[in-house]
Scaffold this motif. Structure first.
Motif, PDB file in Angstrom:
ATOM      1  N   ASP A   1       0.467  -1.044  -0.309  1.00 25.90           N
ATOM      2  CA  ASP A   1      -0.200   0.046   0.003  1.00 25.90           C
ATOM      3  C   ASP A   1       1.030   1.076   0.090  1.00 25.90           C
ATOM      4  O   ASP A   1       0.197   2.222   0.516  1.00 25.90           O
ATOM      5  N   VAL A   2       2.052   1.305  -0.374  1.00 26.22           N
ATOM      6  CA  VAL A   2       2.366   2.793  -0.522  1.00 26.22           C
ATOM      7  C   VAL A   2       3.052   2.713  -2.173  1.00 26.22           C
ATOM      8  O   VAL A   2       2.993   1.675  -2.551  1.00 26.22           O
ATOM      9  N   GLY A   3       3.724   3.215  -2.574  1.00 25.65           N
ATOM     10  CA  GLY A   3       4.079   4.044  -3.986  1.00 25.65           C
ATOM     11  C   GLY A   3       5.308   2.890  -4.708  1.00 25.65           C
ATOM     12  O   GLY A   3       5.912   2.469  -4.027  1.00 25.65           O
TER      13      GLY A   3
ATOM     14  N   PHE B   1       9.258  -1.453 -13.224  1.00 17.72           N
ATOM     15  CA  PHE B   1       8.082  -2.517 -13.521  1.00 17.72           C
ATOM     16  C   PHE B   1       6.884  -2.287 -12.573  1.00 17.72           C
ATOM     17  O   PHE B   1       6.333  -3.186 -13.379  1.00 17.72           O
ATOM     18  N   HIS B   2       7.192  -2.051 -11.449  1.00 13.90           N
ATOM     19  CA  HIS B   2       6.182  -1.264 -10.428  1.00 13.90           C
ATOM     20  C   HIS B   2       4.916  -1.035 -11.153  1.00 13.90           C
ATOM     21  O   HIS B   2       3.849  -0.887 -10.650  1.00 13.90           O
ATOM     22  N   LEU B   3       5.502   0.891 -11.628  1.00 10.05           N
ATOM     23  CA  LEU B   3       4.251   1.163 -12.189  1.00 10.05           C
ATOM     24  C   LEU B   3       3.597   0.686 -13.577  1.00 10.05           C
ATOM     25  O   LEU B   3       2.988   0.401 -13.894  1.00 10.05           O
ATOM     26  N   GLY B   4       4.993   0.154 -13.714  1.00  6.84           N
ATOM     27  CA  GLY B   4       4.365  -0.948 -14.995  1.00  6.84           C
ATOM     28  C   GLY B   4       2.733  -1.872 -14.379  1.00  6.84           C
ATOM     29  O   GLY B   4       2.271  -2.271 -15.316  1.00  6.84           O
ATOM     30  N   LEU B   5       3.495  -2.949 -13.485  1.00  7.65           N
ATOM     31  CA  LEU B   5       2.643  -3.309 -12.923  1.00  7.65           C
ATOM     32  C   LEU B   5       1.243  -2.551 -11.992  1.00  7.65           C
ATOM     33  O   LEU B   5      -0.105  -3.752 -12.170  1.00  7.65           O
ATOM     34  N   ALA B   6       0.876  -1.870 -12.198  1.00  9.41           N
ATOM     35  CA  ALA B   6      -0.142  -0.837 -11.133  1.00  9.41           C
ATOM     36  C   ALA B   6      -0.817  -0.679 -12.456  1.00  9.41           C
ATOM     37  O   ALA B   6      -2.230  -0.322 -12.761  1.00  9.41           O
ATOM     38  N   HIS B   7      -0.568  -0.775 -14.436  1.00  9.85           N
ATOM     39  CA  HIS B   7      -1.192  -0.474 -14.940  1.00  9.85           C
ATOM     40  C   HIS B   7      -1.634  -1.610 -15.902  1.00  9.85           C
ATOM     41  O   HIS B   7      -2.183  -1.152 -17.622  1.00  9.85           O
ATOM     42  N   THR B   8      -0.836  -3.213 -15.573  1.00  6.52           N
ATOM     43  CA  THR B   8      -1.326  -4.094 -16.861  1.00  6.52           C
ATOM     44  C   THR B   8      -1.895  -5.640 -15.911  1.00  6.52           C
ATOM     45  O   THR B   8      -1.321  -4.987 -14.708  1.00  6.52           O
ATOM     46  N   THR B   9      -1.924  -6.240 -16.493  1.00  8.05           N
ATOM     47  CA  THR B   9      -1.612  -7.797 -15.596  1.00  8.05           C
ATOM     48  C   THR B   9      -0.234  -7.934 -15.327  1.00  8.05           C
ATOM     49  O   THR B   9       0.901  -7.707 -15.848  1.00  8.05           O
ATOM     50  N   THR B  10      -0.015  -8.802 -14.151  1.00  9.60           N
ATOM     51  CA  THR B  10      -0.021  -9.866 -13.537  1.00  9.60           C
ATOM     52  C   THR B  10       1.599 -10.588 -14.892  1.00  9.60           C
ATOM     53  O   THR B  10       2.553 -10.615 -15.204  1.00  9.60           O
TER      54      THR B  10
ATOM     55  N   LEU C   1       6.306   0.439 -20.103  1.00 11.84           N
ATOM     56  CA  LEU C   1       7.163   0.687 -19.068  1.00 11.84           C
ATOM     57  C   LEU C   1       7.480  -0.925 -18.530  1.00 11.84           C
ATOM     58  O   LEU C   1       9.127  -1.051 -17.960  1.00 11.84           O
ATOM     59  N   CYS C   2       7.321  -2.628 -18.327  1.00 11.44           N
ATOM     60  CA  CYS C   2       7.311  -3.452 -18.196  1.00 11.44           C
ATOM     61  C   CYS C   2       9.042  -3.406 -19.521  1.00 11.44           C
ATOM     62  O   CYS C   2       9.444  -4.330 -19.213  1.00 11.44           O
ATOM     63  N   MET C   3       8.977  -3.037 -20.687  1.00  9.70           N
ATOM     64  CA  MET C   3       9.498  -3.823 -21.373  1.00  9.70           C
ATOM     65  C   MET C   3      11.186  -2.155 -20.850  1.00  9.70           C
ATOM     66  O   MET C   3      11.656  -2.829 -21.766  1.00  9.70           O
ATOM     67  N   ALA C   4      10.715  -1.600 -20.641  1.00  8.57           N
ATOM     68  CA  ALA C   4      11.422  -0.301 -20.323  1.00  8.57           C
ATOM     69  C   ALA C   4      11.959  -1.322 -18.920  1.00  8.57           C
ATOM     70  O   ALA C   4      13.732  -1.131 -18.746  1.00  8.57           O
ATOM     71  N   ALA C   5      11.382  -1.730 -18.339  1.00 12.51           N
ATOM     72  CA  ALA C   5      12.133  -2.498 -16.892  1.00 12.51           C
ATOM     73  C   ALA C   5      13.063  -3.429 -17.555  1.00 12.51           C
ATOM     74  O   ALA C   5      14.266  -4.118 -17.458  1.00 12.51           O
ATOM     75  N   ALA C   6      12.328  -4.152 -18.694  1.00 12.02           N
ATOM     76  CA  ALA C   6      13.101  -5.403 -19.171  1.00 12.02           C
ATOM     77  C   ALA C   6      14.702  -4.837 -19.612  1.00 12.02           C
ATOM     78  O   ALA C   6      16.183  -5.255 -19.026  1.00 12.02           O
TER      79      ALA C   6
ATOM     80  N   PHE D   1      18.074   5.197  -4.675  1.00 14.44           N
ATOM     81  CA  PHE D   1      17.886   5.489  -6.336  1.00 14.44           C
ATOM     82  C   PHE D   1      16.064   5.767  -6.730  1.00 14.44           C
ATOM     83  O   PHE D   1      15.022   6.720  -5.913  1.00 14.44           O
ATOM     84  N   CYS D   2      15.826   4.754  -5.265  1.00 13.58           N
ATOM     85  CA  CYS D   2      13.907   4.599  -4.699  1.00 13.58           C
ATOM     86  C   CYS D   2      13.646   5.683  -4.382  1.00 13.58           C
ATOM     87  O   CYS D   2      12.470   6.222  -4.242  1.00 13.58           O
ATOM     88  N   LEU D   3      14.843   5.815  -2.846  1.00 14.28           N
ATOM     89  CA  LEU D   3      13.989   6.224  -2.007  1.00 14.28           C
ATOM     90  C   LEU D   3      13.636   8.056  -3.097  1.00 14.28           C
ATOM     91  O   LEU D   3      12.460   9.301  -2.451  1.00 14.28           O
ATOM     92  N   VAL D   4      14.929   8.368  -3.329  1.00  8.70           N
ATOM     93  CA  VAL D   4      15.017  10.097  -4.301  1.00  8.70           C
ATOM     94  C   VAL D   4      13.941   9.642  -4.834  1.00  8.70           C
ATOM     95  O   VAL D   4      12.827  10.592  -5.372  1.00  8.70           O
ATOM     96  N   TRP D   5      13.552   8.877  -5.744  1.00 11.52           N
ATOM     97  CA  TRP D   5      12.044   9.317  -6.884  1.00 11.52           C
ATOM     98  C   TRP D   5      10.798   9.351  -6.100  1.00 11.52           C
ATOM     99  O   TRP D   5      10.043   9.969  -6.540  1.00 11.52           O
ATOM    100  N   ALA D   6      10.653   8.054  -4.719  1.00 14.32           N
ATOM    101  CA  ALA D   6       9.035   8.133  -3.976  1.00 14.32           C
ATOM    102  C   ALA D   6       9.473   9.486  -4.076  1.00 14.32           C
ATOM    103  O   ALA D   6       7.970  10.266  -3.664  1.00 14.32           O
ATOM    104  N   VAL D   7      10.490   9.974  -3.209  1.00 12.62           N
ATOM    105  CA  VAL D   7       9.906  11.758  -2.227  1.00 12.62           C
ATOM    106  C   VAL D   7       9.911  12.709  -3.390  1.00 12.62           C
ATOM    107  O   VAL D   7       8.834  13.527  -3.036  1.00 12.62           O
ATOM    108  N   ALA D   8      10.535  12.429  -4.550  1.00 13.74           N
ATOM    109  CA  ALA D   8      10.470  13.114  -5.296  1.00 13.74           C
ATOM    110  C   ALA D   8       8.957  13.515  -6.075  1.00 13.74           C
ATOM    111  O   ALA D   8       8.229  14.685  -6.861  1.00 13.74           O
ATOM    112  N   ALA D   9       8.097  12.233  -6.133  1.00 13.38           N
ATOM    113  CA  ALA D   9       6.947  12.053  -6.674  1.00 13.38           C
ATOM    114  C   ALA D   9       5.908  12.263  -5.624  1.00 13.38           C
ATOM    115  O   ALA D   9       4.727  12.031  -6.047  1.00 13.38           O
TER     116      ALA D   9
END
Length: 341
Positions: free
Chosen positions: A58-60, A124-133, A197-202, A242-250
């Motif tokens: 339940d976090v970003g 990957f986490h962003l993509g998973l929010a907009h597509t199926t598993t 987004l999942c392609m970008a993750a790959a 990196f993830c923490l900076v992104w999460a705070v900025a977003a």
């Protein structure tokens, strides 16, 4: 060792099977290989729960990546310390000498690997929010094919027939999956945006693989190769920042607000990341990387099956066909057993 007494020699020859030291070593090695195979199967199951834990968090998206890496830091530190102690035993330092943990070049490349891995988690986490598993797992596993394509285009490695076939199968399957997303209606839980987004993750994970392979190689001009534990530790710390900076900025939600959300990120760190990656590393010491990579495709089956059971995400026929093509392409792209010379 002296030979057996003459009276016992015939009996041993007739009724007993004496194992030579070489045979005993072969049996021991075979047992270790079986253990490694079961380890990589368990690793695939653990990694297959990644997408499920992300859905339950339940976090970003970037915050999920941050907590995943934070909870995996403990086992990673233990791995790196144990690795250094083993190195000390194999190559003791001279009195008064100071051991260098890593060179500046190794630190830089390991941090680059961490940046790629952090970007992979966020995408990957962003993509998973907009597509199926199913879509997310199938497309994200294209990283292996991307690595081989980069080796062809950037490193001048001559493409084999297997690579060309892998490209055709993987790209054809990806087109089918994305075309199904393009035809989706609102409420289907799938979109081209999520698939891209999942392609970008790959692509980011392919960068992580290339950087890790580069820093793990030894060379006379750059010192000895850096151990996997130290590489993982540096990369994990870099990716977490990196993830923490992104999460705070977003402006994402950073702290889990429920027990389910907390258990989800703990599970990501301890089950999917530490256990899954740790067992894979153990297996790499006994099995071929190509075999391990193929077995790890079981994570797609695990993730898709759990998503169907928990969230009612049943893949369509087109996605199933496209997924089969992607998996076939990944299998073809895996390095085969080297031929004896």
């Amino acid at each position: 060792m002296s030979p057996p007494p003459a009276a016992l020699a015939p009996a041993a020859a007739e009724g007993a099977i004496l194992l030579s030291p070489a045979s005993t070593a072969d049996l021991h090695e075979a047992a270790l290989r079986r253990q490694a195979f079961f380890a990589v199967v368990l690793a695939a199951i653990c990694i297959g729960f990644s997408a499920i834990f992300v859905r339950l968090a339940d976090v970003g998206p970037a915050a999920v990546g941050f907590w995943r890496l934070v909870f995996a830091l403990g086992p990673t530190i233990i791995w790196a310390v144990a690795e250094q102690r083993a190195l000390e035993r194999r190559a003791p330092r001279a009195p008064g000498a100071r051991r260098v943990l890593f060179t500046r070049r190794q630190l830089f490349i390991s941090m680059m690997a961490g940046l790629f891995f952090g970007a992979d988690l966020v995408a990957f986490h962003l993509g998973l929010a907009h597509t199926t598993t199913a879509n997310a797992l199938l497309i994200a596993n294209l990283a292996v094919v991307i690595v081989m394509v980069i080796g062809w285009l950037a490193l001048g490695e001559r493409p084999s027939r297997g690579l060309l076939l892998a490209l055709v199968l993987s790209l054809g399957g990806t087109v089918l999956i994305i075309s199904r997303s393009a035809a989706a209606v609102p409420g289907d839980g799938v979109s081209v945006y999520g698939d891209v987004l999942c392609m970008a993750a790959a692509a980011c994970y392919a960068g992580y693989m290339l950087m890790t392979r580069l820093v793990r190689r030894s060379g006379q001009s750059h010192g000895p190769a850096l151990g996997g534990g130290m590489v993982s530790l540096i990369a994990a710390i870099t990716a977490a920042i990196f993830c923490l900076v992104w999460a705070v900025a977003a402006g994402e939600t950073l702290v889990p607000s429920s027990l389910q959300g907390l258990l989800a990120v703990v599970g990501l760190g301890l089950v999917a990341h530490a256990t899954g990656q740790g067992l894979t590393t153990f297996a790499l010491g006994r099995l071929q990387a190509g075999l391990i990579s193929v077995v790890l495709l079981l994570q797609i089956v695990v993730g898709t099956s759990m998503a169907a059971l928990l969230f009612g995400e049943i893949p369509s026929l087109m996605v199933a066909i496209g997924g089969a093509m992607v998996v076939a392409g990944i299998v073809v792209a895996r390095p085969g057993k080297p031929q004896p010379r």
